[in-house]
Design a protein around this motif. Sequence first.
Motif, PDB file in Angstrom:
ATOM      1  N   ARG A 171      11.006  22.552   8.588  1.00 36.08           N
ATOM      2  CA  ARG A 171      12.445  22.449   8.943  1.00 36.08           C
ATOM      3  C   ARG A 171      12.775  22.936  10.158  1.00 36.08           C
ATOM      4  NH1 ARG A 171      13.994  22.452   2.570  1.00 36.08           N
ATOM      5  NH2 ARG A 171      13.267  20.537   2.011  1.00 36.08           N
ATOM      6  N   TYR A 172      14.010  22.974  10.816  1.00 31.45           N
ATOM      7  CA  TYR A 172      14.450  23.778  11.570  1.00 31.45           C
ATOM      8  C   TYR A 172      15.531  23.537  11.891  1.00 31.45           C
ATOM      9  CZ  TYR A 172      16.026  25.121  16.005  1.00 31.45           C
ATOM     10  OH  TYR A 172      16.523  25.585  17.528  1.00 31.45           O
ATOM     11  N   ALA A 173      16.493  24.281  11.650  1.00 30.48           N
ATOM     12  CA  ALA A 173      18.038  24.507  11.546  1.00 30.48           C
ATOM     13  C   ALA A 173      18.521  25.461  12.888  1.00 30.48           C
ATOM     14  CB  ALA A 173      18.299  25.256  10.152  1.00 30.48           C
ATOM     15  N   GLY A 174      19.038  25.155  13.571  1.00 34.20           N
ATOM     16  CA  GLY A 174      19.603  26.181  15.000  1.00 34.20           C
ATOM     17  C   GLY A 174      20.059  25.328  15.321  1.00 34.20           C
ATOM     18  N   GLU A 175      21.102  26.024  16.696  1.00 35.82           N
ATOM     19  CA  GLU A 175      22.190  25.495  17.227  1.00 35.82           C
ATOM     20  C   GLU A 175      21.671  24.201  18.342  1.00 35.82           C
ATOM     21  OE1 GLU A 175      25.487  25.941  16.731  1.00 35.82           O
ATOM     22  OE2 GLU A 175      25.265  26.754  14.878  1.00 35.82           O
ATOM     23  N   LYS A 176      20.576  24.440  19.385  1.00 39.64           N
ATOM     24  CA  LYS A 176      20.466  23.979  20.419  1.00 39.64           C
ATOM     25  C   LYS A 176      19.119  23.544  20.641  1.00 39.64           C
ATOM     26  CE  LYS A 176      24.145  25.160  23.497  1.00 39.64           C
ATOM     27  NZ  LYS A 176      25.406  25.214  24.265  1.00 39.64           N
ATOM     28  N   ILE A 177      18.423  22.711  21.208  1.00 35.07           N
ATOM     29  CA  ILE A 177      16.811  22.884  21.166  1.00 35.07           C
ATOM     30  C   ILE A 177      16.697  22.200  22.676  1.00 35.07           C
ATOM     31  CG2 ILE A 177      14.414  21.920  21.097  1.00 35.07           C
ATOM     32  CD1 ILE A 177      15.360  21.473  17.808  1.00 35.07           C
ATOM     33  N   PHE A 178      16.288  22.846  23.806  1.00 39.16           N
ATOM     34  CA  PHE A 178      16.030  22.276  24.890  1.00 39.16           C
ATOM     35  C   PHE A 178      14.309  22.721  24.816  1.00 39.16           C
ATOM     36  CE2 PHE A 178      19.994  25.053  24.986  1.00 39.16           C
ATOM     37  CZ  PHE A 178      20.654  24.007  25.916  1.00 39.16           C
ATOM     38  N   ALA A 179      13.564  21.135  25.971  1.00 34.37           N
ATOM     39  CA  ALA A 179      12.100  21.028  25.422  1.00 34.37           C
ATOM     40  C   ALA A 179      12.389  19.983  27.210  1.00 34.37           C
ATOM     41  CB  ALA A 179      12.124  19.999  24.567  1.00 34.37           C
ATOM     42  N   THR A 180      10.992  20.946  27.816  1.00 36.05           N
ATOM     43  CA  THR A 180      10.594  20.309  29.461  1.00 36.05           C
ATOM     44  C   THR A 180       8.763  19.965  28.879  1.00 36.05           C
ATOM     45  OG1 THR A 180      13.071  21.496  30.188  1.00 36.05           O
ATOM     46  CG2 THR A 180      10.347  20.652  31.927  1.00 36.05           C
ATOM     47  N   ALA A 181       8.576  19.063  29.124  1.00 36.72           N
ATOM     48  CA  ALA A 181       6.923  18.597  29.059  1.00 36.72           C
ATOM     49  C   ALA A 181       6.636  17.514  30.125  1.00 36.72           C
ATOM     50  CB  ALA A 181       6.793  18.500  27.670  1.00 36.72           C
ATOM     51  N   GLY A 182       5.821  16.907  31.074  1.00 31.79           N
ATOM     52  CA  GLY A 182       5.395  16.010  31.039  1.00 31.79           C
ATOM     53  C   GLY A 182       5.472  14.978  30.288  1.00 31.79           C
ATOM     54  N   TYR A 183       4.693  15.256  28.969  1.00 27.47           N
ATOM     55  CA  TYR A 183       4.010  14.138  28.190  1.00 27.47           C
ATOM     56  C   TYR A 183       4.677  14.537  26.973  1.00 27.47           C
ATOM     57  CZ  TYR A 183       1.356  10.469  26.149  1.00 27.47           C
ATOM     58  OH  TYR A 183       1.276   9.768  24.911  1.00 27.47           O
ATOM     59  N   ILE A 184       5.772  13.291  26.205  1.00 28.60           N
ATOM     60  CA  ILE A 184       5.318  14.383  24.972  1.00 28.60           C
ATOM     61  C   ILE A 184       5.640  12.544  23.633  1.00 28.60           C
ATOM     62  CG2 ILE A 184       7.244  14.259  23.323  1.00 28.60           C
ATOM     63  CD1 ILE A 184       8.495  15.797  24.840  1.00 28.60           C
ATOM     64  N   GLN A 185       4.459  12.650  22.851  1.00 34.64           N
ATOM     65  CA  GLN A 185       3.878  11.680  22.043  1.00 34.64           C
ATOM     66  C   GLN A 185       4.377  11.806  20.633  1.00 34.64           C
ATOM     67  OE1 GLN A 185      -0.770  10.959  21.853  1.00 34.64           O
ATOM     68  NE2 GLN A 185       0.304   8.877  21.103  1.00 34.64           N
ATOM     69  N   ILE A 186       4.848  11.778  20.174  1.00 37.24           N
ATOM     70  CA  ILE A 186       5.026  11.420  18.755  1.00 37.24           C
ATOM     71  C   ILE A 186       5.095  10.278  17.746  1.00 37.24           C
ATOM     72  CG2 ILE A 186       6.458  11.789  16.966  1.00 37.24           C
ATOM     73  CD1 ILE A 186       8.386  12.293  19.245  1.00 37.24           C
ATOM     74  N   MET A 187       3.620  10.482  16.340  1.00 38.53           N
ATOM     75  CA  MET A 187       2.536   9.263  15.598  1.00 38.53           C
ATOM     76  C   MET A 187       3.589   9.421  14.161  1.00 38.53           C
ATOM     77  SD  MET A 187      -0.329   9.605  17.504  1.00 38.53           S
ATOM     78  CE  MET A 187      -0.541   7.846  16.766  1.00 38.53           C
ATOM     79  N   ALA A 188       4.085   8.614  13.826  1.00 36.72           N
ATOM     80  CA  ALA A 188       4.448   8.993  12.472  1.00 36.72           C
ATOM     81  C   ALA A 188       4.764   7.434  11.503  1.00 36.72           C
ATOM     82  CB  ALA A 188       5.893   9.703  12.659  1.00 36.72           C
ATOM     83  N   ARG A 189       4.661   7.704  10.300  1.00 33.93           N
ATOM     84  CA  ARG A 189       4.646   6.399   9.294  1.00 33.93           C
ATOM     85  C   ARG A 189       6.105   6.328   8.977  1.00 33.93           C
ATOM     86  NH1 ARG A 189       0.559   9.583   6.595  1.00 33.93           N
ATOM     87  NH2 ARG A 189       2.580   9.658   5.162  1.00 33.93           N
ATOM     88  N   ARG A 190       7.091   7.229   9.356  1.00 29.44           N
ATOM     89  CA  ARG A 190       8.340   6.321   9.164  1.00 29.44           C
ATOM     90  C   ARG A 190       9.450   8.119  10.025  1.00 29.44           C
ATOM     91  NH1 ARG A 190      12.062   4.368   5.215  1.00 29.44           N
ATOM     92  NH2 ARG A 190      13.903   4.444   5.746  1.00 29.44           N
ATOM     93  N   LEU A 191      10.065   7.767  11.563  1.00 29.55           N
ATOM     94  CA  LEU A 191      11.114   8.303  11.889  1.00 29.55           C
ATOM     95  C   LEU A 191      11.708   8.151  11.946  1.00 29.55           C
ATOM     96  CD1 LEU A 191      10.902  10.722  14.139  1.00 29.55           C
ATOM     97  CD2 LEU A 191      11.228   9.184  16.234  1.00 29.55           C
ATOM     98  N   GLU A 192      13.182   9.067  11.339  1.00 30.69           N
ATOM     99  CA  GLU A 192      14.980   8.891  11.200  1.00 30.69           C
ATOM    100  C   GLU A 192      15.264   9.643  11.759  1.00 30.69           C
ATOM    101  OE1 GLU A 192      15.955   8.843   7.280  1.00 30.69           O
ATOM    102  OE2 GLU A 192      14.571   8.121   6.575  1.00 30.69           O
TER     103      GLU A 192
END
Length: 305
Positions: A223-244
């Motif tokens: 679990r994450y709780a915060g005000e802001k998230i900044f992400a910089t990446a050349g490649y991002i892969q997300i694998m999940a059975r369910r994504l909401e």
Amino acid sequence: MPNTAKIYNLTKNAPCFGPARVLAVDESANLVQVRLLKTTDRPEVWCRPVLSLAQSLVSGDEVLVMGERINDIYIVDLLARSRTTDVKQPRAALATETKTGAFVVIDTENSNADHEVIKVFSNQKKLVFEYDAKSEKARIFAPSGDLDLMTETGDIALNAAGKIRLNAEKIDVTGRSAVSLGVSRLTGDSGASLALDSRKVKIDSPEIKISAGRGSLFFTELRYAGEKIFATAGYIQIMARRLETAAKTILEKADNVYRKVKQLSQLQAGRKRVLVDETFYVKSRRSVMKSDKNFKVKSDKIHLG
């Protein structure tokens, strides 16, 4: 007339004659402190070595001493060298020895009378403690075996005005209930802290930086709780059975967007507007467009069929 030699018994009138152990060497006064190995009222005395031994004796050597008076004894021969080779034998101005063989010396470093070092040796002639009076530095040595600091009921506190350094092949820190690390600010407020107990790890800090060539995180639940998230990446892969995803506003910008849905793709919205600068192309095996009220098609030209 043939040459003859007459032998004189030099030990006849010598009350002190026998082996002794060297305790300390005072090169400036050309004196050596020894412990007489025979029974005497004064087991530790200062004596003078012969010229051939003056510069070679070290603490622990066994020598032969002889003298007519207890205050006038000479070292006449070297019987055995000290067996220890692990530490440099001190040349000292004063020494004392326990009944078990441990001894203390005051070593004059590099023949400098103003630089004295107190050294404690075990009965195996191993250095176990050293105090440098000039630098005000104390050291504890464990030549062999382990070094334990233990209290039955109290605490152990290490306090230093400067740094505390730990250097070893492996360092283990274990607490029966908890382990805490913290930094105190000069203002008195608590700074960064790390707390570990049997159930959790807690990190509290104004800023956390992690840098590594490769990393892995494995969580059963995150679990994450915060005000802001900044992400910089050349490649991002997300694998999940369910994504909401739930948000009040979603903004997406891309040069190209490709989506592939194997079965159903559904959009439910209060209103929908699609703005296309050039071509709007729709292709399907069957198409159904249904409107409950009005259906308008407006164009300069309309081609059907």
